[in-house]
Motif scaffolding. Structure first.
Motif, PDB file in Angstrom:
ATOM      1  N   TRP A 278      13.306  -2.631   1.569  1.00 20.61           N
ATOM      2  CA  TRP A 278      12.594  -2.538   0.285  1.00 20.61           C
ATOM      3  C   TRP A 278      11.115  -2.202   0.516  1.00 20.61           C
ATOM      4  O   TRP A 278      10.556  -1.340  -0.166  1.00 20.61           O
ATOM      5  N   ASP A 279      10.520  -2.855   1.486  1.00 23.55           N
ATOM      6  CA  ASP A 279       9.117  -2.586   1.781  1.00 23.55           C
ATOM      7  C   ASP A 279       8.927  -1.141   2.242  1.00 23.55           C
ATOM      8  O   ASP A 279       7.980  -0.453   1.798  1.00 23.55           O
ATOM      9  N   ALA A 280       9.808  -0.657   3.104  1.00 29.90           N
ATOM     10  CA  ALA A 280       9.687   0.718   3.588  1.00 29.90           C
ATOM     11  C   ALA A 280       9.868   1.721   2.451  1.00 29.90           C
ATOM     12  O   ALA A 280       9.149   2.729   2.376  1.00 29.90           O
ATOM     13  N   LEU A 281      10.812   1.472   1.561  1.00 27.83           N
ATOM     14  CA  LEU A 281      11.053   2.377   0.441  1.00 27.83           C
ATOM     15  C   LEU A 281       9.910   2.338  -0.568  1.00 27.83           C
ATOM     16  O   LEU A 281       9.484   3.378  -1.080  1.00 27.83           O
ATOM     17  N   ARG A 282       9.409   1.153  -0.841  1.00 29.16           N
ATOM     18  CA  ARG A 282       8.265   1.040  -1.755  1.00 29.16           C
ATOM     19  C   ARG A 282       7.059   1.794  -1.203  1.00 29.16           C
ATOM     20  O   ARG A 282       6.369   2.517  -1.910  1.00 29.16           O
ATOM     21  N   THR A 283       6.803   1.606   0.081  1.00 28.60           N
ATOM     22  CA  THR A 283       5.638   2.226   0.699  1.00 28.60           C
ATOM     23  C   THR A 283       5.746   3.746   0.694  1.00 28.60           C
ATOM     24  O   THR A 283       4.786   4.455   0.356  1.00 28.60           O
ATOM     25  N   SER A 284       6.931   4.270   1.060  1.00 30.86           N
ATOM     26  CA  SER A 284       7.090   5.718   1.172  1.00 30.86           C
ATOM     27  C   SER A 284       7.320   6.409  -0.166  1.00 30.86           C
ATOM     28  O   SER A 284       6.959   7.579  -0.335  1.00 30.86           O
ATOM     29  N   CYS A 285       7.892   5.694  -1.137  1.00 30.53           N
ATOM     30  CA  CYS A 285       8.268   6.336  -2.397  1.00 30.53           C
ATOM     31  C   CYS A 285       7.387   5.938  -3.582  1.00 30.53           C
ATOM     32  O   CYS A 285       7.271   6.690  -4.550  1.00 30.53           O
ATOM     33  N   GLN A 286       6.771   4.745  -3.523  1.00 30.44           N
ATOM     34  CA  GLN A 286       5.924   4.297  -4.630  1.00 30.44           C
ATOM     35  C   GLN A 286       4.464   4.137  -4.227  1.00 30.44           C
ATOM     36  O   GLN A 286       3.605   3.889  -5.078  1.00 30.44           O
ATOM     37  N   GLY A 287       4.182   4.242  -2.937  1.00 27.98           N
ATOM     38  CA  GLY A 287       2.805   4.151  -2.484  1.00 27.98           C
ATOM     39  C   GLY A 287       2.231   2.756  -2.488  1.00 27.98           C
ATOM     40  O   GLY A 287       1.012   2.572  -2.538  1.00 27.98           O
ATOM     41  N   LYS A 288       3.084   1.733  -2.417  1.00 26.59           N
ATOM     42  CA  LYS A 288       2.605   0.351  -2.348  1.00 26.59           C
ATOM     43  C   LYS A 288       3.621  -0.479  -1.590  1.00 26.59           C
ATOM     44  O   LYS A 288       4.816  -0.175  -1.564  1.00 26.59           O
ATOM     45  N   ALA A 289       3.140  -1.533  -0.946  1.00 21.45           N
ATOM     46  CA  ALA A 289       4.013  -2.403  -0.163  1.00 21.45           C
ATOM     47  C   ALA A 289       4.808  -3.334  -1.073  1.00 21.45           C
ATOM     48  O   ALA A 289       4.443  -3.572  -2.227  1.00 21.45           O
ATOM     49  N   ALA A 290       5.904  -3.851  -0.532  1.00 25.15           N
ATOM     50  CA  ALA A 290       6.701  -4.837  -1.276  1.00 25.15           C
ATOM     51  C   ALA A 290       5.891  -6.111  -1.476  1.00 25.15           C
ATOM     52  O   ALA A 290       5.090  -6.498  -0.630  1.00 25.15           O
ATOM     53  N   ASN A 291       6.115  -6.747  -2.623  1.00 22.52           N
ATOM     54  CA  ASN A 291       5.450  -8.003  -2.936  1.00 22.52           C
ATOM     55  C   ASN A 291       6.551  -9.007  -3.284  1.00 22.52           C
ATOM     56  O   ASN A 291       7.009  -9.082  -4.417  1.00 22.52           O
ATOM     57  N   ALA A 292       6.990  -9.744  -2.271  1.00 18.60           N
ATOM     58  CA  ALA A 292       8.133 -10.636  -2.441  1.00 18.60           C
ATOM     59  C   ALA A 292       7.818 -11.753  -3.446  1.00 18.60           C
ATOM     60  O   ALA A 292       6.742 -12.370  -3.374  1.00 18.60           O
ATOM     61  N   PRO A 293       8.702 -12.012  -4.390  1.00 18.33           N
ATOM     62  CA  PRO A 293       8.495 -13.118  -5.341  1.00 18.33           C
ATOM     63  C   PRO A 293       8.291 -14.443  -4.625  1.00 18.33           C
ATOM     64  O   PRO A 293       8.986 -14.750  -3.636  1.00 18.33           O
ATOM     65  N   ARG A 294       7.352 -15.236  -5.095  1.00 18.51           N
ATOM     66  CA  ARG A 294       7.025 -16.504  -4.435  1.00 18.51           C
ATOM     67  C   ARG A 294       8.199 -17.466  -4.407  1.00 18.51           C
ATOM     68  O   ARG A 294       8.316 -18.296  -3.508  1.00 18.51           O
ATOM     69  N   ILE A 295       9.100 -17.343  -5.386  1.00 21.33           N
ATOM     70  CA  ILE A 295      10.217 -18.278  -5.472  1.00 21.33           C
ATOM     71  C   ILE A 295      11.125 -18.165  -4.267  1.00 21.33           C
ATOM     72  O   ILE A 295      11.842 -19.127  -3.921  1.00 21.33           O
ATOM     73  N   TRP A 296      11.112 -17.029  -3.556  1.00 15.49           N
ATOM     74  CA  TRP A 296      11.960 -16.862  -2.377  1.00 15.49           C
ATOM     75  C   TRP A 296      11.536 -17.781  -1.247  1.00 15.49           C
ATOM     76  O   TRP A 296      12.309 -18.020  -0.313  1.00 15.49           O
ATOM     77  N   ASN A 297      10.310 -18.268  -1.283  1.00  8.23           N
ATOM     78  CA  ASN A 297       9.799 -19.118  -0.195  1.00  8.23           C
ATOM     79  C   ASN A 297       9.975 -20.588  -0.469  1.00  8.23           C
ATOM     80  O   ASN A 297       9.527 -21.425   0.312  1.00  8.23           O
ATOM     81  N   THR A 298      10.612 -20.954  -1.566  1.00  6.78           N
ATOM     82  CA  THR A 298      10.773 -22.370  -1.919  1.00  6.78           C
ATOM     83  C   THR A 298      12.185 -22.826  -1.623  1.00  6.78           C
ATOM     84  O   THR A 298      13.078 -22.034  -1.392  1.00  6.78           O
TER      85      THR A 298
END
Length: 298
Positions: A278-298
């Motif tokens: 997801w991060d690679a696709l966001r970076t190459s196709c949308q011009g921004k890095a992935a921003n993982a939802p905070r809830i994934w870390n709980t």
């Protein structure tokens, strides 16, 4: 009997329909959630919501500089029992950006009152972006589960969606020996279907062990990226993921986007690989890095 939960201001017809359903099937949930997103004052905002029964959302977050709206979809009962029906509908207006996820796994329990269903409908407007990234779905032994997702895209729209299926509860030694899993995913752009996949897997099927199918692995995942795509997007995903998998990870670049797949022993491994993708696709196709939802870390 489960309590009847209705959105504030629900119409008389909605109340009547819900009561009739509960009278006929008092041990089941009928739940609906519909959300509308649009750009307002420089940010994507949740402009309207409608819910019936136990499907709700937390307060939206805006952790990204471009105003992308992050929303957590909540199902307080925590599981889907026989006869339960979950209906989710999301509308992302032109130029809006939304990330939708869940705080925990969706569990389809052993069915004693008929088939359990979860239907998701996503409409993405022109040049809008919707990233639907729920946590895994656990299908218990004996479940009769049907999962249906339909996405419609207008011109220039981007959709990123993934799903993870875990058959049984491997950590508890439970296999998916009885029941049935049905899964259907359809993506339509400008009125034309560009992705369609359908699975029907009975419990105890020989496909679970067949080397050309699940090869004895309890977990699989699919991630589909549709939208403007860099020519080397798949290669960038391969470089980002590397050789980190105990299971099998593949990536394919198609005419309309990129598809990643995982087959392996652990959902956690599959999610870790998909986040990198997801991060690679966001970076190459949308011009921004992935921003993982905070809830994934709980």
């Amino acid at each position: 009997m489960k309590p009847l939960l209705l959105a504030e201001g629900a119409s008389p017809d909605a109340v009547s329909t819900a009561r009739a359903h509960y009278a006929a099937q008092p041990s089941t949930w009928l739940a609906e959630l519909e959300l509308w997103f649009a750009v307002n004052a420089g940010k994507t905002r949740l402009m309207r919501r409608r819910h019936l029964g136990p499907l709700v959302v937390q307060k939206p977050f805006h952790p990204e500089k471009d105003g992308t709206c992050h929303v957590y979809l909540l199902h307080p009962p925590g599981g889907v029992a026989g006869g339960d029906q979950l209906d989710l509908r999301f509308h992302v207006a032109a130029d809006a950006r939304a990330v939708l996820t869940t705080p925990g796994a969706t569990k389809f329990y052993r069915s004693e009152h008929g088939r359990s269903t979860q239907s998701t409908s996503i409409d993405v407007g022109a040049n809008a972006v919707c990233e639907y990234l729920p946590q895994e779905t656990i299908v218990f032994d004996g479940a009769d589960a049907s999962i249906d997702t339909r996405v419609t895209l207008e011109a220039g729209a981007t959709y990123v969606g993934w799903d993870f299926i875990c058959l049984g509860r491997p950590a508890a030694g439970e296999r998916f020996e009885t029941g049935t899993l049905r899964q259907r995913i359809e993506i339509v752009r400008d009125g034309k279907p560009i992705w369609f996949e359908r699975v029907r897997l009975p419990g105890g099927s020989t496909l679970a062990e067949a080397p050309y199918a699940l090869a004895g692995q309890p977990t699989w995942g699919t991630m589909v990226y549709v939208g403007p795509t860099a020519e080397d997007a798949a290669e960038r995903v391969r470089e980002a993921v590397g050789n980190r998998a105990d299971g099998v990870f593949t990536v394919s670049q198609l005419e309309h986007g990129v598809v990643c797949r995982y087959l392996g022993p652990r959902v956690s491994e599959g999610k870790s690989l998909f986040v990198r993708a997801w991060d690679a696709l966001r970076t190459s196709c949308q011009g921004k890095a992935a921003n993982a939802p905070r809830i994934w870390n709980t």
